[in-house]
Design a protein around this motif. Sequence first.
Motif, mmCIF file in Angstrom:
data_model
loop_
_atom_site.group_PDB
_atom_site.id
_atom_site.type_symbol
_atom_site.label_atom_id
_atom_site.label_comp_id
_atom_site.label_asym_id
_atom_site.label_seq_id
_atom_site.Cartn_x
_atom_site.Cartn_y
_atom_site.Cartn_z
ATOM 1 N N ASP A 67 0.801 -1.228 0.000
ATOM 2 C CA ASP A 67 0.000 0.000 0.000
ATOM 3 C C ASP A 67 0.838 1.285 0.000
ATOM 4 O OD1 ASP A 67 1.092 -0.197 2.499
ATOM 5 O OD2 ASP A 67 -0.814 -0.159 3.589
ATOM 6 N N TYR A 68 2.156 1.155 -0.212
ATOM 7 C CA TYR A 68 3.068 2.304 -0.224
ATOM 8 C C TYR A 68 3.084 3.053 1.109
ATOM 9 C CZ TYR A 68 4.245 2.002 -5.181
ATOM 10 O OH TYR A 68 4.753 1.583 -6.395
ATOM 11 N N TYR A 69 2.720 2.367 2.184
ATOM 12 C CA TYR A 69 2.766 3.001 3.507
ATOM 13 C C TYR A 69 4.011 2.512 4.236
ATOM 14 C CZ TYR A 69 1.740 4.170 8.349
ATOM 15 O OH TYR A 69 1.831 4.649 9.628
ATOM 16 N N PHE A 70 4.811 3.467 4.734
ATOM 17 C CA PHE A 70 6.034 3.160 5.466
ATOM 18 C C PHE A 70 5.971 3.863 6.818
ATOM 19 C CE2 PHE A 70 7.042 2.751 1.027
ATOM 20 C CZ PHE A 70 7.990 1.742 0.925
ATOM 21 N N ASP A 71 5.811 3.098 7.899
ATOM 22 C CA ASP A 71 5.814 3.736 9.211
ATOM 23 C C ASP A 71 7.251 3.906 9.692
ATOM 24 O OD1 ASP A 71 6.609 1.206 10.015
ATOM 25 O OD2 ASP A 71 4.684 0.693 10.938
ATOM 26 N N VAL A 72 7.420 4.508 10.864
ATOM 27 C CA VAL A 72 8.754 4.803 11.397
ATOM 28 C C VAL A 72 9.562 3.517 11.571
ATOM 29 C CG1 VAL A 72 10.019 5.719 13.374
ATOM 30 C CG2 VAL A 72 8.005 6.929 12.533
ATOM 31 N N GLU A 73 8.893 2.467 12.046
ATOM 32 C CA GLU A 73 9.575 1.188 12.272
ATOM 33 C C GLU A 73 10.104 0.606 10.965
ATOM 34 O OE1 GLU A 73 8.759 -3.101 14.483
ATOM 35 O OE2 GLU A 73 7.143 -1.631 14.320
ATOM 36 N N LYS A 74 9.313 0.700 9.905
ATOM 37 C CA LYS A 74 9.727 0.190 8.597
ATOM 38 C C LYS A 74 10.924 0.977 8.061
ATOM 39 C CE LYS A 74 9.174 -1.951 4.535
ATOM 40 N NZ LYS A 74 9.502 -3.370 4.339
ATOM 41 N N LYS A 75 10.875 2.299 8.188
ATOM 42 C CA LYS A 75 11.985 3.138 7.729
ATOM 43 C C LYS A 75 13.257 2.836 8.506
ATOM 44 C CE LYS A 75 9.116 7.043 6.245
ATOM 45 N NZ LYS A 75 8.744 8.457 6.521
ATOM 46 N N ASP A 76 13.134 2.678 9.833
ATOM 47 C CA ASP A 76 14.301 2.358 10.659
ATOM 48 C C ASP A 76 14.877 0.993 10.307
ATOM 49 O OD1 ASP A 76 14.332 4.732 11.998
ATOM 50 O OD2 ASP A 76 13.309 4.001 13.792
ATOM 51 N N SER A 77 14.003 0.048 9.976
ATOM 52 C CA SER A 77 14.438 -1.289 9.585
ATOM 53 C C SER A 77 15.265 -1.231 8.303
ATOM 54 C CB SER A 77 13.228 -2.205 9.395
ATOM 55 O OG SER A 77 13.613 -3.459 8.910
ATOM 56 N N ILE A 109 11.479 7.366 -0.296
ATOM 57 C CA ILE A 109 10.107 6.891 -0.086
ATOM 58 C C ILE A 109 9.096 7.936 -0.551
ATOM 59 C CG2 ILE A 109 8.408 6.366 1.725
ATOM 60 C CD1 ILE A 109 10.721 4.870 3.180
ATOM 61 N N GLU A 110 9.353 9.199 -0.231
ATOM 62 C CA GLU A 110 8.468 10.264 -0.704
ATOM 63 C C GLU A 110 8.406 10.287 -2.236
ATOM 64 O OE1 GLU A 110 9.607 13.998 0.959
ATOM 65 O OE2 GLU A 110 9.315 13.322 3.040
ATOM 66 N N ARG A 111 9.543 10.024 -2.863
ATOM 67 C CA ARG A 111 9.592 10.040 -4.323
ATOM 68 C C ARG A 111 8.783 8.899 -4.930
ATOM 69 N NH1 ARG A 111 14.087 11.826 -8.541
ATOM 70 N NH2 ARG A 111 13.611 13.695 -7.365
ATOM 71 N N ILE A 112 8.925 7.685 -4.395
ATOM 72 C CA ILE A 112 8.183 6.551 -4.976
ATOM 73 C C ILE A 112 6.691 6.650 -4.648
ATOM 74 C CG2 ILE A 112 10.170 4.997 -5.007
ATOM 75 C CD1 ILE A 112 9.055 3.635 -2.499
ATOM 76 N N GLN A 113 6.365 7.340 -3.543
ATOM 77 C CA GLN A 113 4.950 7.545 -3.222
ATOM 78 C C GLN A 113 4.301 8.526 -4.185
ATOM 79 O OE1 GLN A 113 5.451 8.707 0.894
ATOM 80 N NE2 GLN A 113 4.713 6.733 1.664
ATOM 81 N N SER A 114 5.067 9.526 -4.625
ATOM 82 C CA SER A 114 4.511 10.540 -5.527
ATOM 83 C C SER A 114 4.631 10.137 -6.997
ATOM 84 C CB SER A 114 5.214 11.884 -5.314
ATOM 85 O OG SER A 114 6.600 11.775 -5.580
ATOM 86 N N ASP A 115 5.558 9.224 -7.313
ATOM 87 C CA ASP A 115 5.755 8.778 -8.695
ATOM 88 C C ASP A 115 5.693 7.254 -8.728
ATOM 89 O OD1 ASP A 115 6.481 8.205 -11.264
ATOM 90 O OD2 ASP A 115 8.353 9.372 -11.259
ATOM 91 N N ARG A 116 4.498 6.721 -8.996
ATOM 92 C CA ARG A 116 4.292 5.268 -8.961
ATOM 93 C C ARG A 116 4.948 4.550 -10.140
ATOM 94 N NH1 ARG A 116 0.213 3.759 -5.222
ATOM 95 N NH2 ARG A 116 0.298 5.328 -3.573
ATOM 96 N N SER A 117 5.527 5.295 -11.093
ATOM 97 C CA SER A 117 6.225 4.648 -12.201
ATOM 98 C C SER A 117 7.590 4.108 -11.767
ATOM 99 C CB SER A 117 6.419 5.632 -13.367
ATOM 100 O OG SER A 117 7.342 6.663 -13.015
ATOM 101 N N ILE A 118 8.095 4.595 -10.614
ATOM 102 C CA ILE A 118 9.360 4.090 -10.077
ATOM 103 C C ILE A 118 9.091 2.787 -9.336
ATOM 104 C CG2 ILE A 118 11.306 4.561 -8.534
ATOM 105 C CD1 ILE A 118 10.679 7.552 -8.872
ATOM 106 N N VAL A 119 9.778 1.727 -9.719
ATOM 107 C CA VAL A 119 9.603 0.434 -9.073
ATOM 108 C C VAL A 119 10.385 0.437 -7.756
ATOM 109 C CG1 VAL A 119 9.967 -2.061 -9.252
ATOM 110 C CG2 VAL A 119 9.366 -0.724 -11.290
#
Length: 209
Positions: A67-77, A109-119
């Motif tokens: 779902d393109y959702y990244f919480d703090v724990e995911k980012k830290d991981s 992460i902000e970039r891939i959330q705003s541009d879904r063409s990036i895999v």
Amino acid sequence: GSGKSFFMNHLVRQYWEQGTHVVLVDTGNSYQGLCELIRRKTKGEDGVYFTYTEEHPISFNPFYTDDYYFDVEKKDSIKTLLLTLWKTEDDKITKTESGELGSAVSAYIERIQSDRSIVPSFNTFYEYLRDVYRKEMEERYIKVEKSDFNIDNLLTTLRQYYRGGRYDFLLNSAENIDLLHKRFVVFEIDAVKDNAELFPVVTIIIMEA
């Protein structure tokens, strides 16, 4: 030779049949048979067996979410994984290094959330780090010295995990299995437990999964 694996196979099968979620990390292929039995019983819906072979190495995508959702724990991981790839056990990680790498992960992460063409994958993260983030660092009013955060050294070290590198398979999996919906998962690490480069990364990948 005292029957430990036989007993554990019986135990975890009972747990699974009672609806329990089972994740096993093993050496010695003790649970491959049970995993295949469960896969047959569920017609392939359950019983996931991860192992490392030259033909089918363990492979994940740390940047994958459904779902393109990244919480703090995911980012830290993700940041922890990247720091583990970059630094040796004896290297001290500075606050600047940790902070800059965390900022790079968040910006990507902000970039891939705003541009879904990036895999979302390690490959496109590496390219973002090399082509965009490094340039942005050079244009800052307050410069970051290489002694504080050496992005060229980071890119050189991580190159082996990027497209065409020795371990380019490891973090760029095209298959994203949602393990939350699987009740019997086995990670067989016999083939990588003695590999000083692969084993720490595979361990973190298992923790992430």
